[in-house]
Design a protein around this motif. Structure first.
Motif, PDB file in Angstrom:
ATOM      1  N   GLU A   1     158.969  23.347  27.530  1.00  0.00           N
ATOM      2  CA  GLU A   1     159.206  24.476  28.292  1.00  0.00           C
ATOM      3  C   GLU A   1     158.191  25.394  27.875  1.00  0.00           C
ATOM      4  OE1 GLU A   1     160.951  25.156  30.824  1.00  0.00           O
ATOM      5  OE2 GLU A   1     162.246  23.519  30.793  1.00  0.00           O
ATOM      6  N   LEU A   2     157.875  25.617  26.320  1.00  0.00           N
ATOM      7  CA  LEU A   2     156.977  26.310  26.064  1.00  0.00           C
ATOM      8  C   LEU A   2     155.456  26.109  26.478  1.00  0.00           C
ATOM      9  CD1 LEU A   2     155.969  28.752  24.032  1.00  0.00           C
ATOM     10  CD2 LEU A   2     156.140  27.005  22.042  1.00  0.00           C
ATOM     11  N   LEU A   3     155.452  24.855  26.380  1.00  0.00           N
ATOM     12  CA  LEU A   3     153.889  24.346  26.732  1.00  0.00           C
ATOM     13  C   LEU A   3     153.699  24.796  28.293  1.00  0.00           C
ATOM     14  CD1 LEU A   3     153.445  20.773  24.960  1.00  0.00           C
ATOM     15  CD2 LEU A   3     152.399  23.153  24.601  1.00  0.00           C
ATOM     16  N   ARG A   4     154.837  24.308  28.987  1.00  0.00           N
ATOM     17  CA  ARG A   4     154.609  24.661  30.433  1.00  0.00           C
ATOM     18  C   ARG A   4     154.392  26.374  30.504  1.00  0.00           C
ATOM     19  NH1 ARG A   4     159.432  23.578  32.168  1.00  0.00           N
ATOM     20  NH2 ARG A   4     158.855  21.208  32.317  1.00  0.00           N
ATOM     21  N   ALA A   5     155.117  27.057  29.971  1.00  0.00           N
ATOM     22  CA  ALA A   5     154.989  28.548  30.121  1.00  0.00           C
ATOM     23  C   ALA A   5     153.730  29.012  29.593  1.00  0.00           C
ATOM     24  CB  ALA A   5     155.960  29.222  29.181  1.00  0.00           C
ATOM     25  N   LEU A   6     153.104  28.459  28.473  1.00  0.00           N
ATOM     26  CA  LEU A   6     151.666  28.714  28.063  1.00  0.00           C
ATOM     27  C   LEU A   6     150.487  28.153  29.120  1.00  0.00           C
ATOM     28  CD1 LEU A   6     151.945  27.758  24.373  1.00  0.00           C
ATOM     29  CD2 LEU A   6     151.605  29.861  25.049  1.00  0.00           C
ATOM     30  N   SER A   7     150.775  27.087  29.914  1.00  0.00           N
ATOM     31  CA  SER A   7     149.896  26.509  30.681  1.00  0.00           C
ATOM     32  C   SER A   7     149.915  27.513  31.847  1.00  0.00           C
ATOM     33  CB  SER A   7     150.184  25.257  31.223  1.00  0.00           C
ATOM     34  OG  SER A   7     149.479  24.860  32.078  1.00  0.00           O
ATOM     35  N   GLU A   8     151.085  28.060  32.221  1.00  0.00           N
ATOM     36  CA  GLU A   8     150.952  29.056  33.594  1.00  0.00           C
ATOM     37  C   GLU A   8     150.348  30.144  33.103  1.00  0.00           C
ATOM     38  OE1 GLU A   8     155.190  28.783  34.645  1.00  0.00           O
ATOM     39  OE2 GLU A   8     155.166  26.757  35.424  1.00  0.00           O
ATOM     40  N   TYR A  10     148.595  31.216  30.421  1.00  0.00           N
ATOM     41  CA  TYR A  10     147.278  31.169  29.674  1.00  0.00           C
ATOM     42  C   TYR A  10     146.653  30.009  30.012  1.00  0.00           C
ATOM     43  CZ  TYR A  10     149.881  35.087  27.468  1.00  0.00           C
ATOM     44  OH  TYR A  10     150.657  36.380  27.198  1.00  0.00           O
ATOM     45  N   PRO A  11     146.127  29.879  31.176  1.00  0.00           N
ATOM     46  CA  PRO A  11     145.477  28.643  31.566  1.00  0.00           C
ATOM     47  C   PRO A  11     144.314  28.183  30.383  1.00  0.00           C
ATOM     48  CG  PRO A  11     145.126  29.850  33.144  1.00  0.00           C
ATOM     49  CD  PRO A  11     145.936  30.820  32.272  1.00  0.00           C
ATOM     50  N   GLY A  12     143.698  29.135  29.735  1.00  0.00           N
ATOM     51  CA  GLY A  12     142.504  28.999  29.067  1.00  0.00           C
ATOM     52  C   GLY A  12     142.713  28.628  27.592  1.00  0.00           C
ATOM     53  N   GLU A 167     146.971  38.754  10.349  1.00  0.00           N
ATOM     54  CA  GLU A 167     146.032  37.995  11.337  1.00  0.00           C
ATOM     55  C   GLU A 167     146.685  37.677  12.828  1.00  0.00           C
ATOM     56  OE1 GLU A 167     143.907  35.075   9.378  1.00  0.00           O
ATOM     57  OE2 GLU A 167     143.658  36.107   7.652  1.00  0.00           O
ATOM     58  N   ARG A 168     147.554  38.577  13.190  1.00  0.00           N
ATOM     59  CA  ARG A 168     148.191  38.077  14.568  1.00  0.00           C
ATOM     60  C   ARG A 168     147.063  38.553  15.744  1.00  0.00           C
ATOM     61  NH1 ARG A 168     154.102  39.967  16.324  1.00  0.00           N
ATOM     62  NH2 ARG A 168     153.862  39.628  18.604  1.00  0.00           N
ATOM     63  N   GLY A 169     146.198  37.633  16.028  1.00  0.00           N
ATOM     64  CA  GLY A 169     145.520  37.766  16.917  1.00  0.00           C
ATOM     65  C   GLY A 169     146.050  37.308  18.435  1.00  0.00           C
ATOM     66  N   PRO A 170     145.117  37.597  19.346  1.00  0.00           N
ATOM     67  CA  PRO A 170     145.403  37.417  20.766  1.00  0.00           C
ATOM     68  C   PRO A 170     146.101  36.108  21.319  1.00  0.00           C
ATOM     69  CG  PRO A 170     143.443  38.342  20.785  1.00  0.00           C
ATOM     70  CD  PRO A 170     143.850  38.022  19.241  1.00  0.00           C
ATOM     71  N   ALA A 171     145.797  35.144  20.489  1.00  0.00           N
ATOM     72  CA  ALA A 171     146.306  33.776  20.668  1.00  0.00           C
ATOM     73  C   ALA A 171     147.735  33.688  20.403  1.00  0.00           C
ATOM     74  CB  ALA A 171     145.544  32.420  20.397  1.00  0.00           C
ATOM     75  N   THR A 172     147.936  33.982  19.101  1.00  0.00           N
ATOM     76  CA  THR A 172     149.160  33.963  18.333  1.00  0.00           C
ATOM     77  C   THR A 172     150.168  34.621  19.164  1.00  0.00           C
ATOM     78  OG1 THR A 172     147.926  33.811  15.962  1.00  0.00           O
ATOM     79  CG2 THR A 172     150.349  34.508  16.219  1.00  0.00           C
ATOM     80  N   GLY A 173     149.735  36.218  19.421  1.00  0.00           N
ATOM     81  CA  GLY A 173     150.809  36.754  20.314  1.00  0.00           C
ATOM     82  C   GLY A 173     150.903  36.340  21.596  1.00  0.00           C
TER      83      GLY A 173
END
Length: 204
Positions: A1-8, A10-12, A167-173
């Motif tokens: 579920e998490l991977l699907r949400a990330l792909s939808e 934040y496709p990059g 160090e909470r960057g954009p990807a971590t957020g």
């Protein structure tokens, strides 16, 4: 579920996943080998920021037909095979701590680094273990696993996200936001003890 949400959303984003014990994951983040990890009972390493997510709902699980009482005591499992993740994982501490309340050591304690494999082995009839309810709910519904109350209760694990301090960057957020939404949607964790909803406390 998490991977699907990330792909939808934040496709990059191209996440690289690592599966290990909480201790090893936390160490890897502290040593900058990982950017973010989801762990049980973080140690409070000062090199890390911790985002509490909730409490893991877990129970003793065993194959059906073992003739166990509805509420298990350590003596009920003293001669039966029990599986755990290795020391010093939270599961290992929980299981040994529970047996120690009765002055017992689990005489047939097997070790496996994968909780998923442990759940599969319990469903196949090989052993009992202390497992997250959500992970095994399908096997419970199929009648392949039975769950039991524990007397005394087993110490519960708190689940949190950890990342390098400040160090909470954009990807971590992005991953954290997706994780919060997924956890809320699947109702995977119990609220934290103070009653604050998981998503609100973690987002703060």
């Amino acid at each position: 579920e998490l991977l699907r949400a990330l792909s939808e959303r934040y496709p990059g984003l191209e996440p690289e996943l690592v599966v290990s014990t909480s201790e090893e994951l936390e160490r890897a983040v502290a040593e900058r080998r990982l950017d973010l990890a989801f762990v049980s009972n973080p140690t409070g390493d000062p090199r890390l920021d911790i985002v509490p997510l909730g409490v893991q709902d877990a129970a003793w699980a065993a194959p059906p037909g073992w003739g166990l009482p509805d509420a298990l005591r350590p003596s009920d499992l003293r001669t039966l095979p029990v599986l755990s993740t290795p020391h010093p994982s939270p599961m290992h501490r929980q299981i040994l701590g529970w047996f120690h309340t009765a002055g017992l050591e689990p005489p047939r304690l097997g070790l496996c680094s994968s909780v998923t494999v442990i759940a599969h082995l319990v469903a196949s009839g090989a052993a009992a273990s202390f497992l997250p309810r959500k992970m095994i709910e399908a096997e419970i519904a199929r009648g392949r696993i039975e769950v039991f109350a524990a007397r005394p209760e087993v110490e519960r694990s708190r689940v949190a996200a950890v990342y390098p301090a400040a160090e909470r960057g954009p990807a971590t957020g992005a991953v954290l936001r997706c994780a919060l939404d997924v956890l809320a949607a699947i109702d995977f964790l119990l609220p934290l003890p103070d009653g604050v909803p998981v998503a609100q406390e973690a987002a703060g």
